[in-house]
Design a protein around this motif. Structure first.
Motif, PDB file in Angstrom:
ATOM      1  N   LYS B  35      -1.181  -6.615   8.573  1.00 13.29           N
ATOM      2  CA  LYS B  35      -1.549  -7.046   7.218  1.00 13.29           C
ATOM      3  C   LYS B  35      -1.037  -8.463   6.989  1.00 13.29           C
ATOM      4  O   LYS B  35       0.066  -8.810   7.415  1.00 13.29           O
ATOM      5  CB  LYS B  35      -0.992  -6.088   6.164  1.00 13.29           C
ATOM      6  CG  LYS B  35      -1.800  -4.801   6.090  1.00 13.29           C
ATOM      7  CD  LYS B  35      -1.488  -3.934   4.905  1.00 13.29           C
ATOM      8  CE  LYS B  35      -2.413  -2.711   4.937  1.00 13.29           C
ATOM      9  NZ  LYS B  35      -2.046  -1.705   3.933  1.00 13.29           N
ATOM     10  N   VAL B  36      -1.868  -9.245   6.321  1.00  8.89           N
ATOM     11  CA  VAL B  36      -1.524 -10.634   6.012  1.00  8.89           C
ATOM     12  C   VAL B  36      -1.778 -10.836   4.527  1.00  8.89           C
ATOM     13  O   VAL B  36      -2.833 -10.461   4.031  1.00  8.89           O
ATOM     14  CB  VAL B  36      -2.414 -11.615   6.816  1.00  8.89           C
ATOM     15  CG1 VAL B  36      -2.079 -13.058   6.450  1.00  8.89           C
ATOM     16  CG2 VAL B  36      -2.279 -11.382   8.313  1.00  8.89           C
ATOM     17  N   SER B  37      -0.810 -11.404   3.824  1.00  8.47           N
ATOM     18  CA  SER B  37      -1.036 -11.671   2.401  1.00  8.47           C
ATOM     19  C   SER B  37      -0.944 -13.171   2.153  1.00  8.47           C
ATOM     20  O   SER B  37       0.021 -13.812   2.544  1.00  8.47           O
ATOM     21  CB  SER B  37      -0.010 -10.915   1.561  1.00  8.47           C
ATOM     22  OG  SER B  37      -0.463 -10.857   0.235  1.00  8.47           O
ATOM     23  N   ARG B  54       2.574  -9.026   8.604  1.00 13.32           N
ATOM     24  CA  ARG B  54       3.314  -7.829   9.013  1.00 13.32           C
ATOM     25  C   ARG B  54       2.538  -7.125  10.117  1.00 13.32           C
ATOM     26  O   ARG B  54       1.309  -7.025  10.051  1.00 13.32           O
ATOM     27  CB  ARG B  54       3.498  -6.869   7.822  1.00 13.32           C
ATOM     28  CG  ARG B  54       4.050  -7.536   6.561  1.00 13.32           C
ATOM     29  CD  ARG B  54       4.477  -6.496   5.531  1.00 13.32           C
ATOM     30  NE  ARG B  54       5.629  -5.751   5.974  1.00 13.32           N
ATOM     31  CZ  ARG B  54       5.840  -4.454   5.747  1.00 13.32           C
ATOM     32  NH1 ARG B  54       4.948  -3.746   5.071  1.00 13.32           N
ATOM     33  NH2 ARG B  54       6.910  -3.851   6.217  1.00 13.32           N
ATOM     34  N   TYR B  60       1.991  -0.541   5.730  1.00 12.00           N
ATOM     35  CA  TYR B  60       1.511  -0.211   4.382  1.00 12.00           C
ATOM     36  C   TYR B  60       1.478  -1.455   3.500  1.00 12.00           C
ATOM     37  O   TYR B  60       0.433  -2.034   3.258  1.00 12.00           O
ATOM     38  CB  TYR B  60       2.377   0.878   3.751  1.00 12.00           C
ATOM     39  CG  TYR B  60       2.164   2.251   4.358  1.00 12.00           C
ATOM     40  CD1 TYR B  60       0.979   2.943   4.123  1.00 12.00           C
ATOM     41  CD2 TYR B  60       3.132   2.846   5.160  1.00 12.00           C
ATOM     42  CE1 TYR B  60       0.770   4.206   4.668  1.00 12.00           C
ATOM     43  CE2 TYR B  60       2.930   4.102   5.710  1.00 12.00           C
ATOM     44  CZ  TYR B  60       1.753   4.781   5.471  1.00 12.00           C
ATOM     45  OH  TYR B  60       1.545   6.025   6.000  1.00 12.00           O
ATOM     46  N   SER B  61       2.633  -1.875   3.018  1.00 10.23           N
ATOM     47  CA  SER B  61       2.665  -2.992   2.063  1.00 10.23           C
ATOM     48  C   SER B  61       2.186  -4.287   2.717  1.00 10.23           C
ATOM     49  O   SER B  61       2.537  -4.578   3.864  1.00 10.23           O
ATOM     50  CB  SER B  61       4.088  -3.194   1.547  1.00 10.23           C
ATOM     51  OG  SER B  61       4.156  -4.380   0.800  1.00 10.23           O
ATOM     52  N   PRO B  62       1.398  -5.089   1.990  1.00 10.39           N
ATOM     53  CA  PRO B  62       0.997  -6.380   2.534  1.00 10.39           C
ATOM     54  C   PRO B  62       2.035  -7.476   2.323  1.00 10.39           C
ATOM     55  O   PRO B  62       1.855  -8.591   2.792  1.00 10.39           O
ATOM     56  CB  PRO B  62      -0.291  -6.696   1.754  1.00 10.39           C
ATOM     57  CG  PRO B  62      -0.104  -6.033   0.434  1.00 10.39           C
ATOM     58  CD  PRO B  62       0.748  -4.805   0.687  1.00 10.39           C
ATOM     59  N   VAL B  63       3.100  -7.184   1.598  1.00 17.65           N
ATOM     60  CA  VAL B  63       4.078  -8.237   1.309  1.00 17.65           C
ATOM     61  C   VAL B  63       5.425  -7.949   1.980  1.00 17.65           C
ATOM     62  O   VAL B  63       5.732  -6.823   2.358  1.00 17.65           O
ATOM     63  CB  VAL B  63       4.295  -8.440  -0.218  1.00 17.65           C
ATOM     64  CG1 VAL B  63       2.999  -8.809  -0.902  1.00 17.65           C
ATOM     65  CG2 VAL B  63       4.924  -7.218  -0.867  1.00 17.65           C
ATOM     66  N   VAL B  64       6.215  -9.008   2.131  1.00 17.66           N
ATOM     67  CA  VAL B  64       7.559  -8.909   2.689  1.00 17.66           C
ATOM     68  C   VAL B  64       8.516  -9.202   1.541  1.00 17.66           C
ATOM     69  O   VAL B  64       8.260 -10.093   0.737  1.00 17.66           O
ATOM     70  CB  VAL B  64       7.751  -9.939   3.823  1.00 17.66           C
ATOM     71  CG1 VAL B  64       9.173  -9.895   4.375  1.00 17.66           C
ATOM     72  CG2 VAL B  64       6.729  -9.702   4.934  1.00 17.66           C
ATOM     73  N   ASP B  65       9.568  -8.442   1.459  1.00 15.32           N
ATOM     74  CA  ASP B  65      10.526  -8.609   0.375  1.00 15.32           C
ATOM     75  C   ASP B  65      11.825  -9.230   0.883  1.00 15.32           C
ATOM     76  O   ASP B  65      11.996  -9.431   2.087  1.00 15.32           O
ATOM     77  CB  ASP B  65      10.840  -7.225  -0.237  1.00 15.32           C
ATOM     78  CG  ASP B  65      10.378  -7.129  -1.682  1.00 15.32           C
ATOM     79  OD1 ASP B  65      10.428  -8.161  -2.372  1.00 15.32           O
ATOM     80  OD2 ASP B  65       9.990  -6.027  -2.111  1.00 15.32           O
TER      81      ASP B  65
END
Lengths: 578, 191
Positions: B35-37, B54, B60-65
């Protein structure tokens, strides 16, 4: 075939596979790429309409004519298109009609953070909500089936993180659908006698849609635990899975209007504790509560901003990783007008004359940030002109000689024209500046009715702004080059002083347009520079002070020469002359 | 495989979209879920931008925290510093040392912090810093900073050269392909 695809591109692929023949949209982040990708399919006629309302009405006409049609916009665009939407709910469709509304939780590139689910509820139309690119593609196709089966427009709600994330999709074949138009006055003419009979049809349809929502596979319960159950949709589903994996039960809703009461009750009965995880408003949560169920949601999660895995983990009392930082203060890096941006010279002139500037939506909204800090109001598309009119009507002479509306070419065509009609008709002594950079800039260079080109870049009709303003009854219309500060200053001074409405067209193409040929960068002759910082007043990202002297970053400078007009020592020179 | 997280940070307009596209394509062809956001719209006008990539068995999530990034790939050194808290303990930084003054620095409202690379190293960060702008110019265009960085990043990925080349070919317009291949090679051979 397996491909990594942007959510918006996947949605466009879904339109293609669904047999869509007509797309009319107005650009708006984060929805723009759907239409830009759809135009790459020869089978789909695509256009940029002047605004969302016109786009939606055009899509409606195409649906009546018998072909599956589409209209895309950002959340605030649906405010503009709400009028046709609410009554299209009554008329229903002929061939399928699907509308995308792309929300912007987190306000990445918008003027507000409104939750579009309220529109689906208020207009009583179904709304689907994909959570990744594969769903964007598949839901687009499903939306056309629902549209035709239930005789209704269908809204697909995207959000920034679905629209602008790439994930893996499987692509398929295109279907061709044609449903010949049939005259049906009681269905399509919404005058009171007919509309009254259509309203019960809408209510009956909602009942059928609720029954559909109870069993559609896009609403699915993933039962892994009898302790915690989370109802969620869209990108929040991905965050929930990221945090909890398969350790909690999840009711994943692909259809968020109407909601399925029995499915939700059954899910609630299988878990000890029920939660709703949804961005922005508590739409699902309130529905769950209306079913008499005990549920937690906005008591632990915010009503504002976008979510992430850490935000959800923390709300559920889990420990989140803490990153390390340096002790240094890191200066913010807000967006700025580009080097060579034609808006800069005009804003500098307005600042110099201490004008009150009521602004509009576009790159030029950046005229509100330091050091220009010139725009004092931005509300919605087209509002600059209406607000200036009202401002001047109240303050009269006190403001007429110093207040201006600034609005871009595309925004003017979108909804500024009607504001100007009010100025011309009700005669406020208002000065309107159209910042004509010959493109729709902020959303990434879309053509508009004033550019002379269509969405494919082919020659198209071209509206002449000068002639248009004259025809609307504005006698004083003049064109200036915003790279020429003296010309801008004279025009602003004279038009503010004039005893009647006027329009100044500040015309120069966006500096980022590929066809724009730039001059070689400038440099500062350090011997001549006295460090007076006059050139710093325009907020050009290519100019900075080093050791008390101005320096030009040659990687950014495009040689526009606005800075050199401010230099009392003529210290700027072109690198072409050395 | 546990999901790996990369953040690509820089100044709007520096070419992070192309870099993430090439990286995403590469990882897809390695058989990963990816996944790329991305960031579009106003921030692209010279603002601070962050792109997430990612990959793993199931993403799952497209973002990195915060505290989750295995790699920070940065086009500009102040942006590296801005997003440091996103790095995992022992995460790797691959950064351009170029400095681009943000508007608060230009207007004198703030100062650009000095010696950032040194400070990061002293604070225990694993920093691989290089002058990508010079290498990009050497390759033929200062715009190729993004590809120089990818060349450098390739050291840290267990992916063979041919796969990187294939991803470049699939995502770069043909007329700029040679230039970008040169930029990639210069980035790769720079350490």
């Amino acid at each position: 075939m397996r491909e990594l695809m942007l959510g918006n591109k996947a949605l466009a692929r879904g339109l293609y596979e669904a047999g869509v023949c007509f797309v009319s949209s107005y650009p708006g982040t984060p929805s723009t790429e759907i239409t830009e990708e759809a135009v790459k399919y020869d089978e789909i006629y695509c256009e940029w309409a002047p605004n969302e309302k016109v786009a939606m009405e055009s899509a409606f006409g195409a649906s009546l004519a018998g072909r599956r049609s589409f209209c895309g916009q950002k959340h605030v665009g649906l405010n503009v298109a709400a009028d046709p939407l609410f009554t299209m709910s009554y008329t229903g469709v002929n061939a399928g009609l699907v509308i995308v509304v792309a929300d912007d939780a987190g306000i990445h590139s918008s003027q507000n953070e409104q939750d579009s689910r309220h529109y689906a509820i208020a207009a009583k139309v179904p709304m689907l909500e994909p959570s990744d690119s594969a769903e964007a593609l598949n839901f687009a196709k499903l939306a056309y089936e629902i549209s035709e089966q239930f005789d209704t427009p269908v809204i697909i709600k995207m959000c920034t993180r679905v629209a602008h994330s790439q994930s893996i999709v499987e692509i398929g074949e295109r279907a061709e659908i044609f449903k010949p138009y049939e005259k049906n006055i009681p269905k399509y003419v919404m005058m009171p006698g007919f509309a009254k009979k259509r309203h019960p049809v809408v209510e009956e349809r909602t009942k059928k849609l609720i029954a559909y929502a109870e069993t559609t596979p896009i609403n699915r319960a993933e039962i892994f635990s009898d302790e915690i159950g989370i109802i969620t949709s869209s990108t929040c589903y991905q965050y929930v899975k990221e945090v909890f994996g398969d350790s909690v039960s999840v009711l994943k809703l692909g259809m968020v209007n109407p909601l399925p009461p029995e499915l939700i009750k059954n899910f609630a009965a299988q878990v000890k504790k029920l939660f709703v995880v949804e961005e922005l408003d508590d739409v699902i949560e309130n529905f769950v509560k209306s079913l008499g169920l005990e549920v937690e949601g906005k008591n632990i999660l915010p009503l504002v901003d976008e979510f992430s895995q850490n935000l959800i983990a923390e709300a559920f009392g889990r420990k989140i990783p803490a990153g390390k930082k340096l002790a240094d203060e890191i200066p913010a890096r807000p967006p700025v007008m580009c080097a060579g941006c034609p808006h800069r010279g005009l804003f500098y002139s307005l600042k110099k004359r201490k004008c009150i500037v009521l602004g509009d939506i576009g790159c030029y909204t950046l005229g509100a940030v330091p050091p220009l800090s010139t725009i004092e109001m931005t509300l919605c598309m087209g509002a600059s002109i209406g607000a200036t009119h009202g401002f001047n009507k109240i303050l009269g002479k006190e403001s007429e000689n110093k207040t201006v509306a600034v609005i871009g070419d595309s925004t003017f065509m979108h909804s500024g024209m009607t504001g100007l009609a009010n100025v011309a008709y009700n005669q406020s002594n208002s000065t309107v500046i159209i910042l004509d950079n010959s493109i729709t800039g902020m959303t990434g260079h879309q053509q508009n009715p004033t550019t002379g080109f269509n969405i494919k870049g082919d020659p198209a009709g071209k509206i002449n702004l000068e002639a248009l303003c004259h025809a609307m009854g504005i006698n004083r219309v003049r064109v200036v080059d915003p790279y020429n500060l003296k010309e801008c200053d004279t025009a602003i001074k004279e038009e503010l002083a004039a005893p009647e409405p006027s329009v100044i067209i500040s015309r120069r193409p966006c500096a980022l347009l590929k066809y724009v040929k730039h001059k070689p960068p400038l440099f500062v002759d350090a011997e001549k520079c006295i460090g007076c910082k006059s050139c710093m007043k325009i907020g050009c990202p290519a100019i900075s002070m080093k050791d008390g002297k101005a320096v030009v970053d040659a990687t950014q400078c495009v040689g526009c020469g606005v800075c050199s007009q401010l230099c009392p020592k003529k210290a700027f020179a072109s690198t072409a002359e050395v | 495989m546990e999901t790996k997280n990369v953040i690509i940070v820089g100044v709007g307009g520096q070419g992070s979209l192309l870099a993430s596209k090439i990286l995403g394509h590469l990882l897809l062809n390695q058989g990963y879920d990816v996944k790329v956001s991305e960031v579009h719209g106003m921030s692209q006008r010279g603002g601070s931008v962050i792109t997430y990539v990612r990959f793993g068995d199931k993403v799952y999530s497209p973002v990195v925290d915060e505290g989750q990034a295995d790699f920070i790939v940065s086009f500009e050194i102040l942006e590296t510093a801005r997003w440091l808290s996103y790095l995992k303990p022992n995460g790797q930084i691959v950064t351009n040392i170029q400095q681009i003054d943000p508007m608060p620095v230009i207007t004198g409202a703030a100062a650009y912090p000095e010696n950032l690379v040194e400070k990061m190293k002293n604070a225990g960060f694993k920093v691989d810093a290089m002058d990508c702008l010079s290498l990009a110019r050497q390759a033929g265009s200062q715009k190729a900073v993004n590809i120089v960085l990818l060349g450098r990043l390739s050291h840290y990925f267990d992916v063979d050269e041919a796969a990187w080349q294939k991803s470049l070919e699939a995502n770069v317009p043909p007329k700029f392909l040679e230039l970008n291949k040169k930029a990639f090679a210069l980035g790769k051979s720079s350490c």
